[in-house]
Scaffold this motif. Sequence first.
Motif, PDB file in Angstrom:
ATOM      1  N   ASN A   1       0.823  -1.205   0.000  1.00 38.69           N
ATOM      2  CA  ASN A   1       0.000   0.000   0.000  1.00 38.69           C
ATOM      3  C   ASN A   1       0.861   1.261   0.000  1.00 38.69           C
ATOM      4  N   MET A   2       1.952   1.229   0.743  1.00 39.66           N
ATOM      5  CA  MET A   2       2.860   2.380   0.785  1.00 39.66           C
ATOM      6  C   MET A   2       3.517   2.615  -0.572  1.00 39.66           C
ATOM      7  N   LEU A   3       3.984   1.548  -1.198  1.00 40.06           N
ATOM      8  CA  LEU A   3       4.670   1.682  -2.493  1.00 40.06           C
ATOM      9  C   LEU A   3       3.736   2.241  -3.559  1.00 40.06           C
ATOM     10  N   THR A   4       2.488   1.776  -3.556  1.00 36.02           N
ATOM     11  CA  THR A   4       1.552   2.170  -4.604  1.00 36.02           C
ATOM     12  C   THR A   4       0.814   3.470  -4.274  1.00 36.02           C
ATOM     13  N   GLY A   5       0.875   3.885  -3.006  1.00 37.46           N
ATOM     14  CA  GLY A   5       0.165   5.090  -2.610  1.00 37.46           C
ATOM     15  C   GLY A   5      -1.329   4.893  -2.465  1.00 37.46           C
ATOM     16  N   HIS A   6      -1.752   3.621  -2.316  1.00 35.51           N
ATOM     17  CA  HIS A   6      -3.166   3.299  -2.133  1.00 35.51           C
ATOM     18  C   HIS A   6      -3.337   2.622  -0.784  1.00 35.51           C
ATOM     19  N   LYS A   7      -4.072   3.254   0.119  1.00 30.78           N
ATOM     20  CA  LYS A   7      -4.161   2.749   1.488  1.00 30.78           C
ATOM     21  C   LYS A   7      -4.818   1.376   1.595  1.00 30.78           C
ATOM     22  N   LYS A   8      -5.697   1.043   0.665  1.00 36.67           N
ATOM     23  CA  LYS A   8      -6.438  -0.211   0.792  1.00 36.67           C
ATOM     24  C   LYS A   8      -6.270  -1.117  -0.424  1.00 36.67           C
ATOM     25  N   LEU A   9      -5.182  -0.935  -1.185  1.00 35.41           N
ATOM     26  CA  LEU A   9      -4.987  -1.791  -2.354  1.00 35.41           C
ATOM     27  C   LEU A   9      -4.830  -3.240  -1.909  1.00 35.41           C
ATOM     28  N   ALA A  10      -3.877  -3.472  -1.009  1.00 37.63           N
ATOM     29  CA  ALA A  10      -3.713  -4.798  -0.399  1.00 37.63           C
ATOM     30  C   ALA A  10      -4.349  -4.743   0.983  1.00 37.63           C
ATOM     31  N   MET A  11      -5.132  -5.738   1.310  1.00 36.69           N
ATOM     32  CA  MET A  11      -5.831  -5.744   2.589  1.00 36.69           C
ATOM     33  C   MET A  11      -4.864  -6.054   3.726  1.00 36.69           C
TER      34      MET A  11
END
Length: 202
Positions: free
Chosen positions: A41-51
Amino acid sequence: MEIKSAEFIISNTDVRKCPEGNLNEYAFIGRSNVGKSSLINMLTGHKKLAMTSATPGKTLLINHFLINKSWYLVDLPGYGYAQRSKKVQDQITQIIQSYILHREQMVCLFVLIDSRLDPQKIDLEFIEWCGENGIPFALIFTKIDKLGPGKARDNVKRYLKKLEEQWETLPPYFVSSSETRAGREDILKYIEDINNQIENNE
């Protein structure tokens, strides 16, 4: 590298059902509770991409995420969660090994290591297995924000020294924190460099 888009594509337990095509894949794996989902989530900048979950061992599937519509980030099941039954552990081992050994699109496996801990037998054995099978991999030491800078540096140094007992040349490695975003630029640049290298060689 700037992450402009990140989208979930598919989850499965069978490497034969992974996405078709020849986009490069970068897979992430580690012992249960190493902070893999938080790192993704940190790498992609999406808080909930990976649960993320407070319960270790929740990822039981091969999860493909399409990044910038040009490469895949792959979230693999965690290994070494002792509270699973032997049968489930064997199934997960099979899922992991079949992907790593047979997925030609995988160009690098990132093996996550908890920087707070002494070298763990299960991690060392997995790293050795990667070497024996000629798997291209790099290490990511996670959760360095949980330690002081000096302690984190000492722990990583001690880990690398342990690896030098078996390895003539150490694998590439990164230190990271999902909280402070430490290591993000270095990891993404490493991926970008490999992508460029492969593109230039085609």
